[in-house]
Design an enzyme around this catalytic site. Structure first.
Site, PDB file in Angstrom:
ATOM      1  N   ASP A   1       0.839  -1.195   0.000  1.00  0.00           N
ATOM      2  CA  ASP A   1       0.000   0.000   0.000  1.00  0.00           C
ATOM      3  C   ASP A   1       0.871   1.241   0.000  1.00  0.00           C
ATOM      4  O   ASP A   1       2.048   1.192   0.356  1.00  0.00           O
ATOM      5  CB  ASP A   1      -0.895   0.019   1.248  1.00  0.00           C
ATOM      6  CG  ASP A   1      -0.071  -0.052   2.530  1.00  0.00           C
ATOM      7  OD1 ASP A   1       0.287   1.019   3.044  1.00  0.00           O
ATOM      8  OD2 ASP A   1       0.239  -1.175   2.991  1.00  0.00           O
TER       9      ASP A   1
ATOM     10  N   ASP B   1       1.336   4.633   1.952  1.00  0.00           N
ATOM     11  CA  ASP B   1       0.974   5.003   3.315  1.00  0.00           C
ATOM     12  C   ASP B   1       0.056   6.227   3.327  1.00  0.00           C
ATOM     13  O   ASP B   1      -0.094   6.948   2.334  1.00  0.00           O
ATOM     14  CB  ASP B   1       2.242   5.263   4.131  1.00  0.00           C
ATOM     15  CG  ASP B   1       2.042   4.983   5.602  1.00  0.00           C
ATOM     16  OD1 ASP B   1       1.493   3.914   5.930  1.00  0.00           O
ATOM     17  OD2 ASP B   1       2.435   5.823   6.430  1.00  0.00           O
TER      18      ASP B   1
END
Length: 277
Positions: free
Chosen positions: A217, A219
């Site tokens: 991902d 952040d």
């Protein structure tokens, strides 16, 4: 005060270990499981020992098979101590991480060369009684392991990120946007919850430690929207687990059995206040 050495059952020896999570529970052949007690309590779970590319490999499920240990409660000292007691001297550590830069999107493989500790309250040394032991930790990861991991990943078709800084946060929550932006402003590139104190404990036991970080991902401070979710992390990790597992197997095959790196000499000239296994 000296602590007792580990109590270890009769068990197959291994010279290399993988500390990982789901997806790695069945990647070894002819597996035996052993229970080991250590002066620091039991490890996260039973340790699986098997064969991979002709090498004896131990596997520790970092969070336990049922994922019962959150990052701040993982028995890191017991895990590394148990591995050394089995003869392990090289450790591969695959993990899911967040990215602090848009250039490292989900699915990126990174092999960082630096670490920043932003945890609190975790036991992070074996040498807290008896005598002070000051080890060099300027370069926290094994140079040989990193070199092999990057080269092997390229041969396997990855475009790995060679280098960068992993900041390890306490967890189990994800970062606020302000925290995430501050980390990025320092020039740090990855954020995770489990890379410390694993790396420093490995160094204190003169083990080689090599991180294999899979970005799941962007952040919270890097991407707009609702922020990081566990569902997103698990989805990206699951989509890449077969490829990551194959890479770990290739690195196991390629790592030299004989160590000529500084990790093996980290305790030279020192007398640790406890007897190492």
């Amino acid at each position: 005060m000296s602590q007792p050495s580990a109590s270890v059952p009769a068990a197959p020896a291994a010279d290399l270990a993988v500390i990982g999570g789901s997806g790695f529970y069945s990647f070894l052949d002819r597996v035996e499981e052993v229970e080991i007690d250590t002066p620091f309590g039991p490890p996260s779970d039973r340790i699986a020992i098997g064969e991979l590319h002709g090498r004896r490999v131990a596997f520790v499920p970092r969070h336990g098979r049922d994922h019962r240990y959150p990052p701040h409660r993982i028995p890191y000292r017991a895990n590394l101590w148990a591995l050394r007691s089995l003869g392990v001297r090289q450790v591969l550590a695959p993990s899911a991480v967040g990215s602090l830069t848009p250039s490292h999107g989900p699915g990126t493989l990174a092999v960082p060369d630096q670490l920043v500790d932003r945890t609190s309250g975790r036991a992070q040394t074996y040498y807290d009684e008896g005598a002070a032991v000051h080890l060099s930790f300027a370069d926290p990861y094994c140079p040989t392991g990193r070199r092999v991991a990057v080269a092997t990943a390229r041969e396997a078709g990855w475009n790995p990120v060679d280098g960068g800084t992993l900041v390890v946060i306490e967890g189990p929550r994800f970062s606020t946007r302000a925290e995430s932006r501050w980390y990025a402003a320092q020039g740090w590139t990855l954020v995770g919850m489990t890379g410390h104190p694993e790396a420093v404990l490995a160094r204190e036991l003169a083990l080689c430690y090599t991180p294999l970080c899979l970005v799941t991902d962007l952040d919270a401070g890097i991407e707009e929207g609702e922020g990081v979710t566990m569902e997103e992390v698990l989805r990206v990790f699951a989509a890449n687990i077969e490829r990551l597992r194959a890479l770990v197997a290739d690195v196991v095959k390629t790592l030299p059995a004989d160590r000529d790196c500084p990790c093996a000499r980290s305790l030279d000239g020192m007398t640790p206040p406890i007897a190492l296994p």
